[in-house]
Design an enzyme around this catalytic site. Structure first.
Site, short mmCIF file in Angstrom:
data_model
loop_
_atom_site.label_atom_id
_atom_site.label_comp_id
_atom_site.label_asym_id
_atom_site.label_seq_id
_atom_site.Cartn_x
_atom_site.Cartn_y
_atom_site.Cartn_z
N ARG A 42 0.86 -1.17 0.00
CA ARG A 42 0.00 0.00 0.00
C ARG A 42 0.91 1.23 0.00
O ARG A 42 2.08 1.14 0.38
CB ARG A 42 -0.89 0.01 1.24
N LYS A 67 -2.37 -2.34 7.17
CA LYS A 67 -3.77 -2.07 7.45
C LYS A 67 -4.25 -3.00 8.56
O LYS A 67 -3.94 -4.19 8.56
CB LYS A 67 -4.59 -2.30 6.18
N HIS A 140 -2.24 2.44 -5.92
CA HIS A 140 -2.88 1.20 -5.49
C HIS A 140 -3.08 0.23 -6.65
O HIS A 140 -3.16 -0.98 -6.45
CB HIS A 140 -4.19 1.50 -4.77
N ARG A 143 -0.52 -2.40 -6.70
CA ARG A 143 -0.79 -3.50 -5.77
C ARG A 143 -1.74 -4.52 -6.40
O ARG A 143 -1.52 -5.73 -6.32
CB ARG A 143 -1.37 -2.92 -4.47
N HIS A 166 -4.26 -9.56 3.70
CA HIS A 166 -5.72 -9.64 3.79
C HIS A 166 -6.11 -10.61 4.89
O HIS A 166 -5.59 -11.71 4.96
CB HIS A 166 -6.32 -10.15 2.47
N TYR A 175 -9.18 -11.10 -7.21
CA TYR A 175 -8.16 -11.18 -8.25
C TYR A 175 -8.39 -12.35 -9.20
O TYR A 175 -7.87 -12.34 -10.32
CB TYR A 175 -6.76 -11.24 -7.62
#
Length: 189
Positions: A42, A67, A140, A143, A166, A175
């Site tokens: 990120r 995150k 982003h 990413r 995640h 994805y």
């Protein structure tokens, strides 16, 4: 209440990523953008990378406080390590890999803050306009492209989930919809 519509993120091809990064003029922005792409970071994770986060023995990078305040390790490609070392030699800041550039170069060696967010975002915007890319491209997007390219290369979805940090596999599964291989397989069946 109407739920907001979820759209799939834009993804660049590997060739588009290379063209985009090759078009960046300044070494600090070029190295930063390549690092963000090649590690799937990120924006702020990349800006706050520190010298001590790089484990060149195991070829891993320790991402601190991603995150959700989660730490993780991501694989470090040899090309990225070489770029980071070459760039670090230009400033030799003992802590930060991407120190604030300041008005003149010597300030980078003692900078306590990373490069400005607006600086790297501005560099990205300039290159996207210059290359006339049709997609909505941001930092982003690199990413998203990283995750999609890993999936197309056959990397396990669970590993990609770990690399991206995640907590839910559902988040990573988006994805699957973005891979060209996945689309080709769907047409073939």
């Amino acid at each position: 209440r109407i739920r907001p519509q979820k759209t799939l993120p834009d993804v660049l091809t590997l060739d588009e990523v290379r063209r985009l990064i090759d078009a960046v003029r300044t070494p600090h922005n070029k190295t930063y953008l390549w690092t963000v792409y090649s590690l799937g970071l990120r924006l702020n994770e990349g800006l706050h990378l520190q010298v001590g986060d790089i484990d060149s023995q195991r070829m891993l990078v320790h991402i601190h406080r991603g995150k959700g305040a989660k730490d993780r390790y991501v694989p470090l490609p040899a090309k990225t390590l070489t770029m980071l070392r070459d760039y670090w030699k230009t400033h030799q800041n003992p802590q930060l890999l991407f120190p604030a550039t300041g008005r003149c170069g010597p300030e980078r060696a003692t900078a306590q803050e990373p490069m400005a967010t607006a600086s790297v975002q501005g560099a990205m915007r300039r290159v996207v306009l210059e290359l006339k890319l049709k997609q909505s491209v941001s930092i982003h997007t690199l990413r998203h492209s990283y995750a999609t390219h890993l999936l197309e290369a056959g990397v396990n979805l669970r590993l990609i989930q770990q690399y991206l940090g995640h907590s839910s596999l559902q988040t990573t599964m988006v994805y699957l919809h973005l891979t060209s291989q996945g689309q080709e397989q769907a047409v073939a069946t």
